[in-house]
Write a protein that holds these residues in place. Structure first.
Motif, PDB file in Angstrom:
ATOM      1  N   ARG A  89       0.793  -1.124  -0.069  1.00 52.74           N
ATOM      2  CA  ARG A  89       0.125  -0.160   0.222  1.00 52.74           C
ATOM      3  C   ARG A  89       0.916   1.210   0.057  1.00 52.74           C
ATOM      4  N   LYS A  90       1.941   1.157   0.905  1.00 53.44           N
ATOM      5  CA  LYS A  90       2.971   2.325   0.988  1.00 53.44           C
ATOM      6  C   LYS A  90       3.501   2.640  -0.538  1.00 53.44           C
ATOM      7  N   ARG A  91       3.909   1.444  -0.991  1.00 54.67           N
ATOM      8  CA  ARG A  91       4.532   1.598  -2.446  1.00 54.67           C
ATOM      9  C   ARG A  91       3.736   2.217  -3.550  1.00 54.67           C
TER      10      ARG A  91
ATOM     11  N   GLN B  68       1.298   3.991  -3.282  1.00 55.22           N
ATOM     12  CA  GLN B  68       0.943   5.557  -2.920  1.00 55.22           C
ATOM     13  C   GLN B  68       2.113   6.420  -3.586  1.00 55.22           C
ATOM     14  N   LYS B  69       3.133   5.823  -3.440  1.00 50.83           N
ATOM     15  CA  LYS B  69       4.508   6.603  -3.566  1.00 50.83           C
ATOM     16  C   LYS B  69       4.748   6.587  -5.197  1.00 50.83           C
ATOM     17  N   ASN B  70       4.350   5.320  -5.936  1.00 48.10           N
ATOM     18  CA  ASN B  70       4.412   5.175  -7.347  1.00 48.10           C
ATOM     19  C   ASN B  70       3.099   4.856  -7.983  1.00 48.10           C
ATOM     20  N   LYS B  71       2.387   5.928  -8.208  1.00 44.29           N
ATOM     21  CA  LYS B  71       1.147   5.823  -8.813  1.00 44.29           C
ATOM     22  C   LYS B  71       1.017   5.381 -10.119  1.00 44.29           C
ATOM     23  N   GLU B  72       2.013   5.765 -10.841  1.00 43.53           N
ATOM     24  CA  GLU B  72       1.933   5.740 -12.352  1.00 43.53           C
ATOM     25  C   GLU B  72       2.530   4.403 -12.568  1.00 43.53           C
ATOM     26  N   GLU B  73       3.205   3.454 -11.992  1.00 40.66           N
ATOM     27  CA  GLU B  73       3.796   2.206 -12.242  1.00 40.66           C
ATOM     28  C   GLU B  73       2.747   1.187 -11.916  1.00 40.66           C
ATOM     29  N   CYS B  74       3.065  -0.152 -12.590  1.00 37.47           N
ATOM     30  CA  CYS B  74       1.951  -1.173 -12.097  1.00 37.47           C
ATOM     31  C   CYS B  74       1.889  -1.275 -10.619  1.00 37.47           C
TER      32      CYS B  74
END
Length: 572
Positions: free
Chosen positions: A380-382, A384-390
């Motif tokens: 979930r944290k990841r 939120q930080k990388n919304k553009e990636e898969c």
């Protein structure tokens, strides 16, 4: 006779406003649509006493009591044949090949009739009260049917391709029944059919009609699992509940016939599956067509279906395939039904696929109520930080969405079950003498239902939707929930020696030792309180999708685990 006596009376029924009159045993008029019994008022024109004067008179009944119309002489096997025909037609309407009804199921049924000595043999089974010759059929040629050489069903037989394939079994005409007809049933052999039979005889029943249908589907390798078939039955798309309503009007049903054809419970998966194998052995069928990698029933393909329906990541399919290869459950010899080989395992294709997915989820996420939630917080944290990636697969988010949808669907299912009418629209009675009483009671019930319906303002039940292979829709354009199919398993997998392995090195077994199935009846026992809630949830999810008990899937999970970890278990 009845039509001649009622055709002059053209007044509509006071209850339903339909002109469709019949006569009771007492000679009174009753409406065939709503069963409203009336005392008929007739207008008689007479010129003997007063010319051109109308006289009102009330008909209290016929001078001579009408003889009870018992209809055709018919046999129990003819009733089951009629039901099988309707079930095959329903499956054909759902998209199954016409070959299933006209060739495969027809041949299986004829083989059953001969093996059970009910037809297509020199000495059919006879009742003490009568001697019946139901083995002759003017519409078919039994000598042309090879009941032992099932090498091919595609050969064109004239009598198999026509409607007479499912014609009447007996050669008895559509005349009124003689005094030989059983007084306690509508059928000729209803009373004797319920008697205990010799060991090895297989008595046809309503659940067994589904077993016979599934045998035909399995022979053709149709993309229909047993759980799909039973779900179509439960949803009313295939005749089963009150299926005897499809009998012709001349086939009178009462007495002990009701114990044979009326069902009071839904078909059970294990019961239908067991009877399917008993039927295959009883019919002495050869080895079925091979279940290969390209067949729908192969676990690799079925896993794709259930992964999509459970809204799980596509990457999980690679792991289910690895498990299938590891424990050799994808081999043709293992999957193909061979009634001759008694040692082969009785494969439940849909349950096997669901169990494989659960084992893979345990391998990756452990499902111990700790590890999967810990990884979910990282994902979930990841995300939120990388919304553009898969996005990474978030087990907690998946759990929340699935549980919400599952609760809604379960509520709908429970409401449908509660609305289910077990009693048929056509009144049933155990003896001809009860006919008037039953019709009168039915009339009262219909009137009360109509009155209460108008008072409560109850809405009419909407039409049934067309059946689908998928119960839950998780398409990308679906705005009701999030589709997890494209999510990746990053953080769960690690690269080691040029191959992906799980970061989780632990695994807990559902059971260390399997029970003896011959003694206990099951390989293992399932008690919810003994297992983590995450495991229970996944098990209940597939239990809902397959409409089978969670204990049945749990047992298959235990079997797969013991095959997968057999080396370590032997060392222990």
């Amino acid at each position: 006779m009845e039509e001649e006596e009622t055709r002059d009376y053209s007044e509509p029924c006071m209850q339903c406003c339909i002109i469709n009159w019949g006569l009771t045993d007492e000679g009174k008029f009753y409406c065939k649509s709503c069963h409203n019994v009336i005392e008929r008022t007739t207008e008689v024109l007479t010129s003997d006493v007063v010319p051109n004067t109308k006289i009102q008179s009330i008909s209290k009944g016929l001078r001579k009591r009408k003889k009870i119309d018992k209809g055709w002489e018919w046999y129990v096997c003819e009733g089951f044949q009629c039901i099988l025909k309707k079930q095959a037609e329903a499956l054909q309407a759902l998209g199954v090949s016409p070959q299933m009804k006209d060739e495969i199921l027809c041949n299986f049924w004829r083989c059953y009739l001969q093996k059970s000595k009910q037809a297509y043999c020199s000495m059919p089974v006879t009742d003490n009260a009568l001697i019946s010759d139901i083995g002759t059929d003017v519409d078919s040629e039994p000598e042309r049917i090879s009941l032992h050489g099932f090498s091919s069903f595609s050969e064109s037989d004239g009598d198999l391709q026509t409607e007479s394939s499912f014609g009447r079994v007996s050669s008895i005409g559509k005349a009124s029944a003689t005094e030989t007809t059983s007084v306690c049933s509508g059928s000729v052999d209803g009373g004797s059919y319920l008697l205990k039979r010799k060991k090895g005889d297989l008595k046809m029943s309503m659940p067994m009609t589904l077993s016979l249908c599934y045998l035909a589907l399995l022979w053709l390798r149709e993309p229909v699992t047993l759980s799909d078939l039973l779900r179509f039955v439960l949803d009313g798309h295939i005749p089963y509940l009150n299926a005897f309503q499809c009998f012709p009007e001349e086939m009178k049903l009462y007495g002990v016939d009701l114990k044979i054809f009326r069902v009071e419970s839904w078909p059970v998966y294990e019961d239908v599956h067991k009877k399917m194998y008993e039927l295959a052995a009883f019919l002495d069928l050869p080895c079925f067509p091979a279940i290969t990698n390209s067949c729908f029933l192969h676990p690799n393909i079925l896993c794709i279906k259930y992964l999509m329906e459970a809204n799980l990541p596509d990457e999980l399919h690679n792991w289910t395939c690895r498990v299938v290869k590891k424990i050799n459950v994808g081999e043709t010899d293992f999957l193909t039904l061979d009634p001759v080989n008694k040692s082969t395992r009785k494969v439940k294709y849909d349950v096997l696929a669901a169990a494989l997915i659960i084992v893979v989820l345990k391998l990756l996420f452990l499902l111990d109520d700790q590890y999967e939630w810990l990884h979910a917080s990282f994902a979930r944290k990841r995300n939120q930080k990388n919304k553009e990636e898969c996005p990474w697969f978030d087990f907690k988010k998946w759990y929340t969405i699935i549980k919400k949808s599952l609760d809604v669907e379960q509520k709908k299912l429970d409401e449908e079950r509660a609305r289910c009418l077990w009693k048929c629209e056509k009144p049933l009675f155990y003896s001809a003498k009860e006919k008037y009483i039953v019709l009168k009671r039915r009339q009262t019930v219909v009137n009360l239902q109509r009155q209460f319906g108008s008072l409560s303002g109850s809405m009419q039940v909407s039409e049934k939707q067309k059946p689908s292979s998928f119960q839950l829709n998780w398409a990308e354009e679906n705005t009701d929930g999030i589709c997890f199919h494209g999510h990746i398993l990053e953080g769960i997998l690690q690269e080691k020696d040029n191959s992906l392995t799980t970061t989780n090195t632990k695994y807990w077994l559902c059971t260390v030792k399997l029970c003896n199935e011959k003694i206990c009846g099951h390989l293992t026992h399932y008690k919810e309180s003994d297992f983590p809630q995450s495991y229970q949830f996944v098990l209940n999810l597939f239990s809902f999708l397959l409409r089978v008990p969670a204990s049945l899937i749990h047992e298959e999970v235990c079997l797969i685990e013991h095959k997968l970890f057999k080396t370590k278990l032997r060392r222990r």
